[in-house]
Design a protein around this motif. Structure first.
Motif, mmCIF file in Angstrom:
data_model
loop_
_atom_site.group_PDB
_atom_site.id
_atom_site.type_symbol
_atom_site.label_atom_id
_atom_site.label_comp_id
_atom_site.label_asym_id
_atom_site.label_seq_id
_atom_site.Cartn_x
_atom_site.Cartn_y
_atom_site.Cartn_z
ATOM 1 N N ASP A 109 -73.869 48.141 21.594
ATOM 2 C CA ASP A 109 -75.310 48.036 21.324
ATOM 3 C C ASP A 109 -75.795 46.601 21.530
ATOM 4 N N ILE A 110 -74.965 45.635 21.134
ATOM 5 C CA ILE A 110 -75.351 44.223 21.314
ATOM 6 C C ILE A 110 -75.392 43.880 22.803
ATOM 7 N N ILE A 111 -74.368 44.348 23.545
ATOM 8 C CA ILE A 111 -74.326 44.085 25.001
ATOM 9 C C ILE A 111 -75.561 44.687 25.671
ATOM 10 N N ALA A 112 -75.919 45.925 25.287
ATOM 11 C CA ALA A 112 -77.097 46.583 25.869
ATOM 12 C C ALA A 112 -78.346 45.757 25.581
ATOM 13 N N ASP A 113 -78.433 45.225 24.347
ATOM 14 C CA ASP A 113 -79.581 44.392 23.966
ATOM 15 C C ASP A 113 -79.626 43.122 24.831
ATOM 16 N N ASN A 114 -78.451 42.491 25.040
ATOM 17 C CA ASN A 114 -78.366 41.293 25.901
ATOM 18 C C ASN A 114 -78.902 41.582 27.294
ATOM 19 N N ILE A 115 -78.468 42.721 27.856
ATOM 20 C CA ILE A 115 -78.807 43.025 29.252
ATOM 21 C C ILE A 115 -80.287 43.393 29.390
ATOM 22 N N THR A 116 -80.785 44.206 28.452
ATOM 23 C CA THR A 116 -82.201 44.596 28.562
ATOM 24 C C THR A 116 -83.130 43.416 28.272
ATOM 25 N N SER A 117 -82.637 42.409 27.530
ATOM 26 C CA SER A 117 -83.472 41.230 27.247
ATOM 27 C C SER A 117 -83.472 40.226 28.401
ATOM 28 N N GLU A 118 -82.617 40.441 29.399
ATOM 29 C CA GLU A 118 -82.554 39.525 30.542
ATOM 30 C C GLU A 118 -83.897 39.503 31.265
ATOM 31 N N ASP A 119 -84.380 38.309 31.585
ATOM 32 C CA ASP A 119 -85.664 38.307 32.290
ATOM 33 C C ASP A 119 -85.459 38.565 33.783
ATOM 34 N N ARG A 120 -86.537 38.915 34.416
ATOM 35 C CA ARG A 120 -86.480 39.384 35.807
ATOM 36 C C ARG A 120 -85.885 38.368 36.779
ATOM 37 N N HIS A 121 -86.174 37.019 36.574
ATOM 38 C CA HIS A 121 -85.686 36.113 37.617
ATOM 39 C C HIS A 121 -84.184 35.887 37.589
ATOM 40 N N HIS A 122 -83.478 36.588 36.736
ATOM 41 C CA HIS A 122 -82.012 36.513 36.808
ATOM 42 C C HIS A 122 -81.451 37.783 37.416
ATOM 43 N N SER A 123 -82.283 38.482 38.183
ATOM 44 C CA SER A 123 -81.849 39.781 38.700
ATOM 45 C C SER A 123 -80.659 39.673 39.652
ATOM 46 N N SER A 124 -80.388 38.460 40.140
ATOM 47 C CA SER A 124 -79.256 38.315 41.070
ATOM 48 C C SER A 124 -77.918 38.198 40.333
ATOM 49 N N ARG A 125 -77.961 38.135 39.006
ATOM 50 C CA ARG A 125 -76.713 38.002 38.240
ATOM 51 C C ARG A 125 -75.906 39.289 38.279
ATOM 52 N N ASP A 126 -74.576 39.116 38.313
ATOM 53 C CA ASP A 126 -73.675 40.275 38.243
ATOM 54 C C ASP A 126 -73.079 40.348 36.843
ATOM 55 N N PHE A 127 -73.056 41.555 36.278
ATOM 56 C CA PHE A 127 -72.467 41.743 34.950
ATOM 57 C C PHE A 127 -71.115 42.446 35.074
ATOM 58 N N HIS A 128 -70.189 42.008 34.215
ATOM 59 C CA HIS A 128 -68.849 42.608 34.199
ATOM 60 C C HIS A 128 -68.453 42.788 32.743
ATOM 61 N N ILE A 129 -67.582 43.745 32.492
ATOM 62 C CA ILE A 129 -67.102 43.923 31.112
ATOM 63 C C ILE A 129 -65.584 44.093 31.133
ATOM 64 N N LEU A 130 -64.939 43.365 30.226
ATOM 65 C CA LEU A 130 -63.478 43.431 30.123
ATOM 66 C C LEU A 130 -63.143 43.916 28.716
ATOM 67 N N PHE A 131 -62.620 45.131 28.619
ATOM 68 C CA PHE A 131 -62.246 45.683 27.314
ATOM 69 C C PHE A 131 -60.844 45.201 26.942
ATOM 70 N N VAL A 132 -60.688 44.765 25.692
ATOM 71 C CA VAL A 132 -59.389 44.294 25.201
ATOM 72 C C VAL A 132 -59.040 45.111 23.955
ATOM 73 N N PRO A 133 -57.924 45.839 23.860
ATOM 74 C CA PRO A 133 -56.864 45.933 24.853
ATOM 75 C C PRO A 133 -56.987 47.156 25.774
ATOM 76 N N ARG A 134 -57.979 48.049 25.564
ATOM 77 C CA ARG A 134 -58.061 49.259 26.380
ATOM 78 C C ARG A 134 -59.507 49.614 26.666
ATOM 79 N N ARG A 135 -59.743 50.219 27.838
ATOM 80 C CA ARG A 135 -61.058 50.793 28.140
ATOM 81 C C ARG A 135 -61.326 51.943 27.189
ATOM 82 N N SER A 136 -62.607 52.264 27.010
ATOM 83 C CA SER A 136 -62.930 53.364 26.108
ATOM 84 C C SER A 136 -64.060 54.193 26.698
#
Length: 618
Positions: A109-136
């Motif tokens: 939920d926090i990550i979703a909030d971070n991403i939706t709060s991103e302003d438009r001029h950073h649209s060229s940014r790439d997001f990645h997520i690394l789950f530790v220790p396992r994907r879910s």
């Protein structure tokens, strides 16, 4: 949102590199495991081409600090680091934002909030997520529901199961393992344990013999054997480093973590808490007070010290009973003084040169001595107090079976004085464990007093302690603890604290049950205590793993065997000290490497069972 200081992740690059060296000093070179983890981290970072900022789930910064220092991240274009918090991400002129997180829904939920709060001029940014220790799958589903899953270029997992803490110590730092297994009937941590053991065998060879005691131990062994069958044919041709694996459930020995540890390292952890190899201490003892300085000039930030065997003096005193530490420090002080006096005898250029070359080492030794003298003074102030002595006296009465079946007046007084609730819970649970449960009227009395004094919300905590078997009403069955205590010699009246000859020195008389079982397994074997094993919870078992042909170990004359002891649900520093003691006993023929789901003490363990609202940083 708070910026994460680079030093917060990894205190100083130079000391970290030095720190890694001590991982290879032991019987098993644990640096191999650390290097494998670093390699995987580098490979993931290289997948995200260009400049990077890492957003950390704060709980992960400590464990990661033991694997990679900031310089490694910097080499792979990591320019900024932040702590995961609600709201907008701080400004960072980077191409990639990578979230390093545990697979927890509230963090999504926090990550979703971070991403939706991103302003438009950073649209060229790439997001990645690394789950530790396992994907879910559940976490990915939550990101999908929040409408941000498609924003991620890479979704990956970083399998950080077993982290090398020292030359003979591995921990998963899985803080909720005991709670999950015994309260929530959740076997996730056991699956991670089995996976971690498979990783270990891929690096150090198949472990031919497996012994275990307890329900969780049985489940882990089954999962491992099943994984082994699935990988049949892809076995590596590595000569086994470990001869034996012993899997021990924490609930086989509920007593040990409740007792106050009396080793130097154990007391540091009991009083100040050791976290990921660091301790924070009151600063005033460490301040170099200069002439004319007022008290207002003294530092207010806690003194943060790293604790591991890379520091010579710490390696020497960490496992001693605290009563033997003073003598060891004064002996060290004399040796260091004498070494500095040598400068007066250095006459020739060669002698002076030699003295100068030894100077950095001598100065480091002097500084180390000053630090540990200060820590020992801080601890002594507590261990010589009446409150500490009274508490210890009651613990030892319970452990020796004195008055365990009635309401304890000391516990009553502590409740009346509103002492910390965890102190009360540790003592009440200890009385229950040593008495195979409390009489109904004793149990009801304690519960009533605790709820009236500390608040009725703690009824959930009391229920959890009951469910975990730490606090229970007496049933008709007889109290087996006295039999177990006598048969396994769990209480030694004259424990030698200065020059120990038995593991009981770590608790000044009490021999940890878990370690006594380990000791007996090595010699003469568990068949000799079959009756006692049946009194303890869960099955005991033995399994053999077939080695690839030609890989049977030819033992040299007098060569020690190596056992990996894995504590499922946590281990204390006093238990670790007792195992190190057994490794050093001359004729034991056995050396131990310790692994655990979590390094614990009585306080952190009880805390993990207390009912509390979930918060993202837990």
């Amino acid at each position: 949102m708070m910026r994460l200081r680079r030093s917060h992740l990894i205190c100083c690059a130079a000391s970290k590199e030095k720190m890694a060296a001590h991982l290879s000093y032991g019987r098993v070179n644990l640096n191999i495991l650390r290097e494998a983890a670093r390699k995987e981290l580098r490979e993931f970072l290289d997948k995200c081409a260009g400049s990077k900022a890492i957003v950390w789930d704060e709980y992960l910064t400590g464990p990661f600090g033991l694997i990679a220092q900031y310089s490694l991240l910097k080499e792979h274009e990591v320019e900024k680091m932040f702590t995961l918090k609600n709201g907008r991400l701080p400004p960072a002129d980077v191409k990639n934002i990578i979230f390093f997180v545990r697979p927890r829904l509230e963090l999504m939920d926090i990550i979703a909030d971070n991403i939706t709060s991103e302003d438009r001029h950073h649209s060229s940014r790439d997001f990645h997520i690394l789950f530790v220790p396992r994907r879910s799958m559940l976490c990915e589903q939550r990101l999908k529901e929040q409408g941000v899953l498609a924003s991620f270029i890479n979704i990956d997992e970083y399998i950080l199961d077993l982290i090398p803490y020292d030359g003979d110590l591995l921990s998963m730092e899985y803080e909720s393992a005991f709670r999950e297994c015994y309260l929530e009937n959740d076997q996730t941590s056991l699956y991670h344990t089995a996976k971690g053991l498979m990783t270990l065998q891929a690096l150090y060879g198949t472990i031919p013999q497996i012994y275990g005691k307890g329900e969780c131990a049985r489940l882990v062994a089954n999962m491992m054997l099943r994984m082994k069958r699935e990988f049949a044919g892809s076995q590596n041709q590595i000569l086994p480093v470990f001869d034996t694996l012993l899997l021990l459930d924490r609930n086989v020995d509920l007593l040990t973590p409740l007792a106050t540890q009396l080793t130097y390292e154990g007391l540091i952890d009991e009083i100040y808490g050791i976290s990921n190899g660091y301790v924070k201490l009151p600063p005033e003892k460490f301040a170099q007070k200069k002439q004319g300085e007022g008290s207002k000039d003294l530092p207010t930030e806690p003194k943060k010290l790293q604790l591991n065997s890379a520091e010579e003096l710490y390696a020497e005193i960490r496992d001693k009973n605290f009563n033997a530490v003073g003598a060891a420090l004064s002996k060290k002080a004399k040796i260091i003084s004498a070494a500095f006096e040598e400068r007066h005898n250095a006459k020739t250029v060669g002698e002076i040169k030699q003295f100068v070359s030894q100077l950095p080492h001598m100065q480091a030794a002097r500084s180390s001595l000053a630090n540990h003298t200060s820590i020992a003074e801080l601890i002594k102030d507590i261990t010589t107090s009446e409150a500490f002595f009274d508490n210890l006296t009651v613990e030892q009465e319970f452990m020796t079976g004195v008055d365990t079946d009635k309401v304890n007046t000391y516990i009553e007084d502590c409740i009346a004085q509103k002492d910390p609730l965890i102190k009360i819970l540790r003592l009440v649970c200890m009385q229950s464990v040593c008495n195979n449960g409390l009489k109904h009227k004793v149990m009801d009395y304690y519960k009533r007093e605790i709820l009236q004094t500390y608040g009725y919300e703690h009824i959930l905590t009391l229920n959890n302690l009951e469910k975990a078997g730490l606090l229970k009403p007496q049933t008709g069955s007889r109290n087996n603890y006295p039999t177990i205590r006598k048969t396994l010699k769990l209480w030694m009246e004259d424990a030698n604290e200065q020059n120990p000859n038995d593991i009981s020195y770590v608790y000044s008389g009490y021999s940890p049950l878990s370690i006594r079982l380990t000791q007996i397994l090595a010699r003469p074997g568990w068949r000799s205590i079959e009756e006692v094993l049946k009194m303890l919870p869960g099955p005991h078992f033995e399994e053999r793993q077939q080695l690839p042909s030609g890989l049977h170990k030819k033992r040299q004359q007098g060569e020690n065997r190596t056992t990996l002891v894995f504590f499922l649900g946590g281990v204390t520093y006093a238990e670790i000290a007792a195992l190190r003691f057994l490794s050093q006993v001359e004729d034991s023929g056995m050396e131990y490497v310790i692994a655990t789901t979590k390094l614990i003490n009585g306080t952190t363990w009880i805390k993990s069972l207390m009912d509390r609202p979930e918060s993202p940083t837990q």
